[in-house]
Write a protein that holds these residues in place. Structure first.
Motif, PDB file in Angstrom:
ATOM      1  N   LEU A  24       0.726  -1.499  -0.177  1.00 24.20           N
ATOM      2  CA  LEU A  24      -0.163   0.205  -0.212  1.00 24.20           C
ATOM      3  C   LEU A  24       0.727   1.109  -0.379  1.00 24.20           C
ATOM      4  CD1 LEU A  24      -2.614  -1.024   2.362  1.00 24.20           C
ATOM      5  CD2 LEU A  24      -2.903  -0.737  -0.062  1.00 24.20           C
ATOM      6  N   LEU A  25       1.858   1.832   0.520  1.00 19.27           N
ATOM      7  CA  LEU A  25       2.565   2.255   0.417  1.00 19.27           C
ATOM      8  C   LEU A  25       3.506   2.739  -0.547  1.00 19.27           C
ATOM      9  CD1 LEU A  25       4.566   2.005   4.233  1.00 19.27           C
ATOM     10  CD2 LEU A  25       2.796   3.879   3.513  1.00 19.27           C
ATOM     11  N   LEU A  26       3.921   2.121  -1.065  1.00 19.60           N
ATOM     12  CA  LEU A  26       4.487   1.731  -1.930  1.00 19.60           C
ATOM     13  C   LEU A  26       3.371   2.247  -3.246  1.00 19.60           C
ATOM     14  CD1 LEU A  26       7.041  -1.201  -2.363  1.00 19.60           C
ATOM     15  CD2 LEU A  26       7.788   1.348  -2.379  1.00 19.60           C
ATOM     16  N   ASP A  27       2.982   1.278  -3.659  1.00 23.57           N
ATOM     17  CA  ASP A  27       1.912   1.854  -5.000  1.00 23.57           C
ATOM     18  C   ASP A  27       0.917   3.420  -4.660  1.00 23.57           C
ATOM     19  OD1 ASP A  27       0.819   1.130  -7.154  1.00 23.57           O
ATOM     20  OD2 ASP A  27      -1.084   0.935  -6.375  1.00 23.57           O
ATOM     21  N   THR A  28       0.981   3.870  -3.045  1.00 29.45           N
ATOM     22  CA  THR A  28      -0.167   4.938  -2.758  1.00 29.45           C
ATOM     23  C   THR A  28       0.797   6.042  -3.927  1.00 29.45           C
ATOM     24  OG1 THR A  28      -0.631   4.861  -1.037  1.00 29.45           O
ATOM     25  CG2 THR A  28       0.181   6.861  -1.191  1.00 29.45           C
TER      26      THR A  28
END
Length: 293
Positions: free
Chosen positions: A75-79
């Protein structure tokens, strides 16, 4: 829209200027499933560097809380992909990543290696299993995207092109891959997590299938028994067949992001980007890469 129309759109863009647009089109429209699998493999691959795998074992983030660690990382990377580097959400995600890393004296080479896996493994996976190969525009755009991410993370001496990313990765693995009991525990926990996403009776077959997708350096580093040629051929052939089937489907009309993946299970009621990840005390657990003493 025809199957290759988006690729033609990508080729009309300038990969040195429009790299974020190209990367979004590639990862969220053309190959969302493949990018998910490839980035899973990219992060998994880093465990074979004993300093990384052993630290992950000590922090217990992947052996005791594997689903949360998987969810938060994805989730952090794709945000950042979804919202961009200059958005509130993107800046918050990068700040969370940096807050975790800056709790430790992290080796720049290890950080740089992890960054290289994000560039190289998706191309290698998609060229092997995707419904088409990545174009030069897409490869160049991905290198620009991760150079930018790396700069936001404070990584030094980032490679300047895809070829330089690939050269650094191959040399680093040749020098640093090795066996470690802690890294093997982290690997086992990760494979068990992936198997847990499906009905329990499939777990033994899924674990064998996952191992059949690993290359020889990974098998050696984790001391896994190599799959039989028949199993390897069957598994890899099935993934290639999926790619050929996708080629026959109409192109995706809406983007698909990590938060939509069925493998993300820890936030059924939603999440706040600022609350993702760990909040480690400096010198203690929670950081995904090793620190020097």
């Amino acid at each position: 829209m025809q199957r290759y129309e988006r690729l033609r759109q990508i080729r009309r863009l300038d990969p040195d200027q429009d790299w974020l647009t190209i990367y979004r089109l590639t990862s969220a429209y053309e190959f969302p499933w493949d990018y998910t699998r490839a980035l899973e493999l990219a992060l998994y691959r880093t465990y074979a560097v004993p300093s990384i795998g052993a630290l992950l074992d000590r922090t217990a983030e992947l052996t005791e809380r594997p689903q949360k660690r998987y969810d938060d990382t994805a989730l952090l990377l794709d945000t950042v992909v979804e919202h961009g580097f200059d958005s509130v959400q993107g800046r918050t995600a990068i700040r969370r990543i940096n807050q975790m890393h800056r709790s430790y004296d992290i080796s720049n080479d290890d950080m740089r290696y992890v960054l290289c896996t994000f560039v190289v493994m998706p191309k290698r996976w998609i060229d092997t299993y995707g419904w088409r190969r990545l174009s030069r525009h897409e490869t160049t755009a991905a290198a620009h995207y991760y150079r930018t991410l790396g700069r936001h993370m404070g990584i030094q001496d980032i490679p300047g092109s895809y070829e330089e990313f690939e050269s650094f990765l191959d040399a680093y693995e040749a020098e640093h891959f090795g066996r470690d009991a802690g890294a093997r525990r982290v690997s086992d926990a990760t494979i068990a997590l992936m198997a847990s996403w499906y009905p329990g009776f499939l777990a033994p077959a899924l674990k064998k299938a996952t191992v059949a997708l690993l290359d020889e350096p990974l098998l050696h580093a984790f001391d896994y028994e190599p799959p039989t040629p028949a199993v390897r051929k069957l598994v890899r052939g099935a993934v290639r067949l999926r790619g050929r089937a996708v080629r026959l489907l109409p192109p995706r009309r809406e983007p698909h992001h990590a938060r939509q993946n069925r493998e993300i299970k820890g936030y059924p009621n939603g999440y706040r980007v600022a609350e993702l990840g760990t909040f480690p005390t400096p010198g203690r657990g929670g950081c995904p890469v090793p620190h020097e003493r």
